[in-house]
Each structure stands twice: as structure tokens, then as C-alpha cells.
Design a protein around this motif. Structure first.
Motif, PDB file in Angstrom:
ATOM      1  N   THR A 194      34.134  27.136  45.755  1.00 39.51           N
ATOM      2  CA  THR A 194      34.726  27.138  44.423  1.00 39.51           C
ATOM      3  C   THR A 194      33.615  27.471  43.445  1.00 39.51           C
ATOM      4  OG1 THR A 194      36.322  25.448  45.063  1.00 39.51           O
ATOM      5  CG2 THR A 194      35.917  25.743  42.707  1.00 39.51           C
ATOM      6  N   VAL A 195      33.774  28.553  42.709  1.00 40.22           N
ATOM      7  CA  VAL A 195      32.741  29.026  41.796  1.00 40.22           C
ATOM      8  C   VAL A 195      33.295  29.037  40.381  1.00 40.22           C
ATOM      9  CG1 VAL A 195      31.192  30.933  41.233  1.00 40.22           C
ATOM     10  CG2 VAL A 195      31.757  30.469  43.617  1.00 40.22           C
ATOM     11  N   SER A 196      32.502  28.497  39.439  1.00 40.40           N
ATOM     12  CA  SER A 196      32.926  28.517  38.039  1.00 40.40           C
ATOM     13  C   SER A 196      31.751  28.928  37.163  1.00 40.40           C
ATOM     14  CB  SER A 196      33.446  27.141  37.615  1.00 40.40           C
ATOM     15  OG  SER A 196      32.404  26.180  37.674  1.00 40.40           O
ATOM     16  N   ALA A 197      32.079  29.468  35.991  1.00 40.61           N
ATOM     17  CA  ALA A 197      31.041  29.878  35.045  1.00 40.61           C
ATOM     18  C   ALA A 197      31.552  29.659  33.637  1.00 40.61           C
ATOM     19  CB  ALA A 197      30.666  31.341  35.256  1.00 40.61           C
ATOM     20  N   LEU A 206      30.559  36.793  31.873  1.00 42.37           N
ATOM     21  CA  LEU A 206      31.035  35.880  32.913  1.00 42.37           C
ATOM     22  C   LEU A 206      31.406  36.570  34.215  1.00 42.37           C
ATOM     23  CD1 LEU A 206      33.093  33.311  30.823  1.00 42.37           C
ATOM     24  CD2 LEU A 206      30.839  33.014  31.866  1.00 42.37           C
ATOM     25  N   ASP A 207      31.998  37.753  34.151  1.00 38.87           N
ATOM     26  CA  ASP A 207      32.368  38.460  35.383  1.00 38.87           C
ATOM     27  C   ASP A 207      31.133  38.736  36.237  1.00 38.87           C
ATOM     28  OD1 ASP A 207      35.074  38.464  34.862  1.00 38.87           O
ATOM     29  OD2 ASP A 207      35.056  40.444  33.921  1.00 38.87           O
ATOM     30  N   LEU A 263      29.818  35.440  37.698  1.00 41.48           N
ATOM     31  CA  LEU A 263      30.602  34.996  38.859  1.00 41.48           C
ATOM     32  C   LEU A 263      30.275  35.819  40.096  1.00 41.48           C
ATOM     33  CD1 LEU A 263      34.020  34.362  37.111  1.00 41.48           C
ATOM     34  CD2 LEU A 263      32.570  32.637  38.207  1.00 41.48           C
ATOM     35  N   ALA A 292      26.943  34.672  41.437  1.00 43.08           N
ATOM     36  CA  ALA A 292      27.068  33.344  42.033  1.00 43.08           C
ATOM     37  C   ALA A 292      27.744  33.432  43.404  1.00 43.08           C
ATOM     38  CB  ALA A 292      27.860  32.430  41.104  1.00 43.08           C
ATOM     39  N   ARG A 293      28.745  34.291  43.519  1.00 40.37           N
ATOM     40  CA  ARG A 293      29.439  34.449  44.808  1.00 40.37           C
ATOM     41  C   ARG A 293      28.524  35.041  45.882  1.00 40.37           C
ATOM     42  NH1 ARG A 293      34.121  36.071  41.254  1.00 40.37           N
ATOM     43  NH2 ARG A 293      35.409  34.208  41.203  1.00 40.37           N
TER      44      ARG A 293
END
Length: 102
Positions: free
Chosen positions: A7-10, A21-22, A25, A28-29
């Protein structure tokens, strides 16, 4: 291809363009794909760092096998701060003996 189930959030604070943000994310992924991370949260905000008046602080918090990992970085831009914080997080995870047997 990312096969992570993390589960990834920003999120960003005032003064940081939410259009980043895109990309945040996606980066981060990539880290999640390389490690068995359950959750990864990224946040960025402007900070009053004495050496850099318009500096941005990026905080990265991951949970891996129930254990929390944190990394942060202060840089002139959110992208630079995030790159550095994610790099530091990856280094922490690479040095964690429990992960050697992924």
C-alpha cells in the motif's frame, strides 16, 4: 513490471505542487518492488531549514514484516528530497539482515 502488493501513499504540504505526486508514487512503487514492503508513505513539505530558505523535507515511512523504517531528506526541490530519502530507505533495507532471505 511492479508485482508488489504494498500500500503506497503520497501527500504534499503547502507550497508544493500536487502534480509531483504521480512521479512520487511511481518512485515509491519501484522501492516496493525491490523489497517486501507492506506499506510505504511519502510526504513532502516546505521547511525553514537555516541553510536553505526554500528547502523541502521529504519523509518516507515504510513497514516491512511489522518493522518500521524511516528516512528523510532536505533538498531544494521535492523531487531531489524524495530521491535522496528513497535512496536512504533502500540502503537501510539492504543492510537489514532479516531481509537477506527474502
Amino acid at each position: 513490471m511492479n508485482t508488489s502488493t504494498a500500500t503506497v501513499s503520497a501527500e504534499t504540504g503547502p507550497g508544493i505542487d500536487p502534480s509531483v505526486l504521480d512521479d512520487a508514487l511511481a518512485k515509491a512503487r519501484e522501492v516496493c518492488a525491490a523489497h517486501p514492503i507492506a506499506t510505504l508513505a511519502v510526504s513532502g513539505r516546505r521547511t525553514g531549514h537555516p541553510a536553505m530558505a526554500d528547502a523541502v523535507l521529504a519523509d518516507v515511512r515504510a513497514t516491512l514484516r511489522g518493522r518500521p523504517f524511516d528516512a528523510r531528506a532536505i533538498r531544494p526541490t521535492f523531487q531531489d528530497a524524495l530521491d535522496h530519502a528513497l535512496s536512504r530507505l533502500s540502503e537501510q533495507l539492504d543492510r537489514t539482515p532479516a531481509l537477506a532471505t527474502r
